[in-house]
Design a protein around this motif. Structure first.
Motif, short mmCIF file in Angstrom:
data_model
loop_
_atom_site.label_atom_id
_atom_site.label_comp_id
_atom_site.label_asym_id
_atom_site.label_seq_id
_atom_site.Cartn_x
_atom_site.Cartn_y
_atom_site.Cartn_z
N ASN A 168 -9.92 3.92 4.46
CA ASN A 168 -8.58 3.36 4.46
C ASN A 168 -8.58 1.83 4.44
O ASN A 168 -7.51 1.22 4.41
CB ASN A 168 -7.80 3.83 5.70
N SER A 219 -0.06 4.20 1.27
CA SER A 219 -0.24 5.02 2.47
C SER A 219 0.42 4.38 3.69
O SER A 219 0.61 3.17 3.73
CB SER A 219 -1.74 5.22 2.75
N PRO A 227 0.83 -1.22 0.00
CA PRO A 227 0.00 0.00 0.00
C PRO A 227 0.85 1.26 0.00
O PRO A 227 1.92 1.31 0.62
CB PRO A 227 -0.80 -0.10 1.30
N TYR A 282 2.78 -0.30 7.76
CA TYR A 282 2.73 -1.55 7.00
C TYR A 282 4.08 -2.25 6.97
O TYR A 282 4.14 -3.48 6.99
CB TYR A 282 2.21 -1.30 5.58
N ASP A 289 -6.57 -0.21 1.74
CA ASP A 289 -5.11 -0.31 1.95
C ASP A 289 -4.78 -1.41 2.94
O ASP A 289 -3.80 -2.14 2.76
CB ASP A 289 -4.56 1.02 2.45
N GLN A 340 -5.34 -4.67 1.21
CA GLN A 340 -4.30 -4.79 0.17
C GLN A 340 -3.00 -5.27 0.79
O GLN A 340 -2.27 -6.06 0.18
CB GLN A 340 -4.10 -3.44 -0.52
#
Length: 150
Positions: free
Chosen positions: A107, A42, A40, A47, A110, A113
């Motif tokens: 969000n 963002s 992602p 992450y 994300d 993802q």
């Protein structure tokens, strides 16, 4: 309990309540939601941290430092608060159960993802992996499109 095979839109969710700051929706589950399989764009530090924690957890299980497959679980006080890996008889991952205690729906893609990216990058040699993704308290903030502003 609502169940989806994709990320639902706000209009598909059952309204629960609202306050001055946000609108809250009923919990739901997604089974194998499809997103891109890339990292992602963002919140890269979050992450990256989650990726390294999950990699380390699987490493500890692979090395025998975690003896029971039932204990291959990450828990956290973050919005994604629990990730539990499920294994077959050959000790290959066949499922990932994610419990997200809170999610800004703008969000959520994300977050999902990230797990599709993780499966694609680290678990390609495994059988088809079932991603079960439970969102406990979905919400949107009033007058904001994203929780994390760029």
């Amino acid at each position: 309990m609502l169940q989806f095979s994709r990320i639902p839109s706000v209009g598909e969710l059952d309204y629960l309540k609202e306050n001055d700051e946000m609108i809250l929706y009923e919990s739901f589950t997604m089974i194998n939601p499809q997103t891109r399989n890339t990292f992602p764009e963002s919140d890269e530090p979050y992450y990256t941290s989650l990726e390294m924690q999950l990699r380390h957890l699987l490493y500890k299980y692979d090395k025998g430092w975690i003896s029971s497959e039932r204990q291959v679980m990450l828990s956290s006080d973050e919005c994604i608060s629990a990730v539990h890996f499920i294994f077959d008889n050959e000790k290959r991952v066949i499922g990932i159960n994610v419990f997200q205690r809170s999610s800004n729906l703008f969000n959520l893609e994300d977050d999902v993802q990230f797990f599709n990216y993780f499966i694609n990058k680290y678990l390609k040699g495994h059988k088809k992996i079932k991603l079960t993704y439970f969102v406990s308290q979905p919400h949107i903030f009033k007058n904001k499109n994203k929780k994390i502003e760029d």
